[in-house]
Enzyme design. Structure first.
Site, mmCIF file in Angstrom:
data_model
loop_
_atom_site.group_PDB
_atom_site.id
_atom_site.type_symbol
_atom_site.label_atom_id
_atom_site.label_comp_id
_atom_site.label_asym_id
_atom_site.label_seq_id
_atom_site.Cartn_x
_atom_site.Cartn_y
_atom_site.Cartn_z
ATOM 1 N N GLY A 99 0.791 -1.224 0.000
ATOM 2 C CA GLY A 99 0.000 0.000 0.000
ATOM 3 C C GLY A 99 0.820 1.269 0.000
ATOM 4 C CD GLU A 107 -1.259 -2.931 -4.311
ATOM 5 O OE1 GLU A 107 -1.174 -2.935 -3.077
ATOM 6 O OE2 GLU A 107 -0.429 -2.374 -5.049
HETATM 7 C C1 5RP Z 1 1.436 -0.226 -4.001
HETATM 8 C C2 5RP Z 1 2.166 -1.364 -3.391
HETATM 9 C C3 5RP Z 1 3.503 -1.709 -3.953
HETATM 10 O O1 5RP Z 1 3.520 -3.049 -4.283
HETATM 11 C C4 5RP Z 1 4.554 -1.422 -2.930
HETATM 12 O O2 5RP Z 1 4.425 -0.075 -2.486
HETATM 13 C C5 5RP Z 1 5.957 -1.667 -3.463
HETATM 14 O O3 5RP Z 1 6.259 -0.687 -4.402
HETATM 15 P P1 5RP Z 1 7.617 -0.686 -5.218
HETATM 16 O O4 5RP Z 1 7.588 -1.873 -6.126
HETATM 17 O O5 5RP Z 1 7.587 0.632 -5.953
HETATM 18 O O6 5RP Z 1 8.772 -0.750 -4.225
HETATM 19 O O7 5RP Z 1 1.723 -2.013 -2.488
HETATM 20 O O8 5RP Z 1 0.262 0.074 -3.290
#
Ligand code: 5RP
Length: 222
Positions: A99, A107
């Site tokens: 998140g 998600e």
């Molecule tokens: C978005 C998410 C993403 O999966 C999480 O924030 C990881 O992000 P990133 O791949 O940019 O590190 O939950 O709501």
């Protein structure tokens, strides 16, 4: 290797993981964030080998469409063979915090409909105990202060993520200073607060496999 190179490596590993299973009528669940973006870009190279995707955010839907990958409404799909998404933290049991990109509710919904949740992350995301990353909670706007007070009672330190409105028209509270030793219990407790849409703990439905990008190569945790 940089963090982006690790993310790119796990995105490629996820493609290799699902490739043998792809079928022309298959629809995939696709997550949100920079790691998921690398995966979408890799997936575009094999777009003729599956039917299309359901996206967990408007941003991912746009990126998929730009690559010419058809995007379906989840209501027109009964099961997704795979859900591929990143995470902000994972423990060794594949309980996740998600998140950071404010897409947690969609998600969680897409993950719920998926047979196999393939989580992709660089090694900085693997932790012993969840909670160093502030736990995102999606909240109905009028309930923000009430929910914040209830989160304090649970031992957290909630902060309003200003200037962010989710794809569902709600707001986000990020809960700091939680050491989440029982993720299933905490996920349930927070979801029971009136006004909470959902929280970013993915413990009742954790990932099924974690592809972790490390300096020594991609490791698979199940
Ligand atoms: C978005 C998410 C993403 O999966 C999480 O924030 C990881 O992000 P990133 O791949 O940019 O590190 O939950 O709501």
């Amino acid at each position: 290797m940089t963090q982006d190179e690790l993310k790119q490596a796990v995105a490629k590993a996820a493609l290799d993981y699902i490739l043998p299973h792809l079928e022309s009528d298959m629809i995939l669940g696709i997550g949100t964030g920079s790691t998921a973006n690398f995966f979408i870009d890799a997936l575009a190279e094999v777009k003729t080998r599956f039917d299309g995707a359901v996206a967990s955010s408007e941003a991912s839907a746009e990126r998929l469409k730009k690559h010419g990958i058809p995007v379906y409404d989840l209501n027109s799909v009964s099961e997704l063979r795979f859900y591929i998404d990143g995470a902000d933290e994972s423990d060794a049991r594949l309980n996740l915090i998600k998140g950071g990109g404010a897409a947690l509710t969609r998600e969680k919904i897409v993950a719920a409909v998926s047979r196999e949740f393939v989580c992709i992350a660089d090694e900085s995301k693997l932790v012993d105990v969840l909670g160093n990353f502030p736990l995102p909670v999606e909240v109905i706007p009028m309930a923000r202060s009430h929910v914040a007070r209830e989160l304090v009672k649970l031992g957290g330190d909630p902060a309003y993520r200003e200037d962010v409105v989710t794809d569902n028209g709600n707001v986000i509270l990020d809960v700091w200073n939680m050491s989440i030793t029982n993720p299933v219990e905490m996920e349930t407790k927070i979801n029971q607060i009136t006004g909470v849409v959902t929280n970013g703990l993915f413990a009742s439905r954790p990932a099924d496999v974690l592809l972790l990008g490390t300096a020594e190569g991609v490791k698979t945790l199940k």
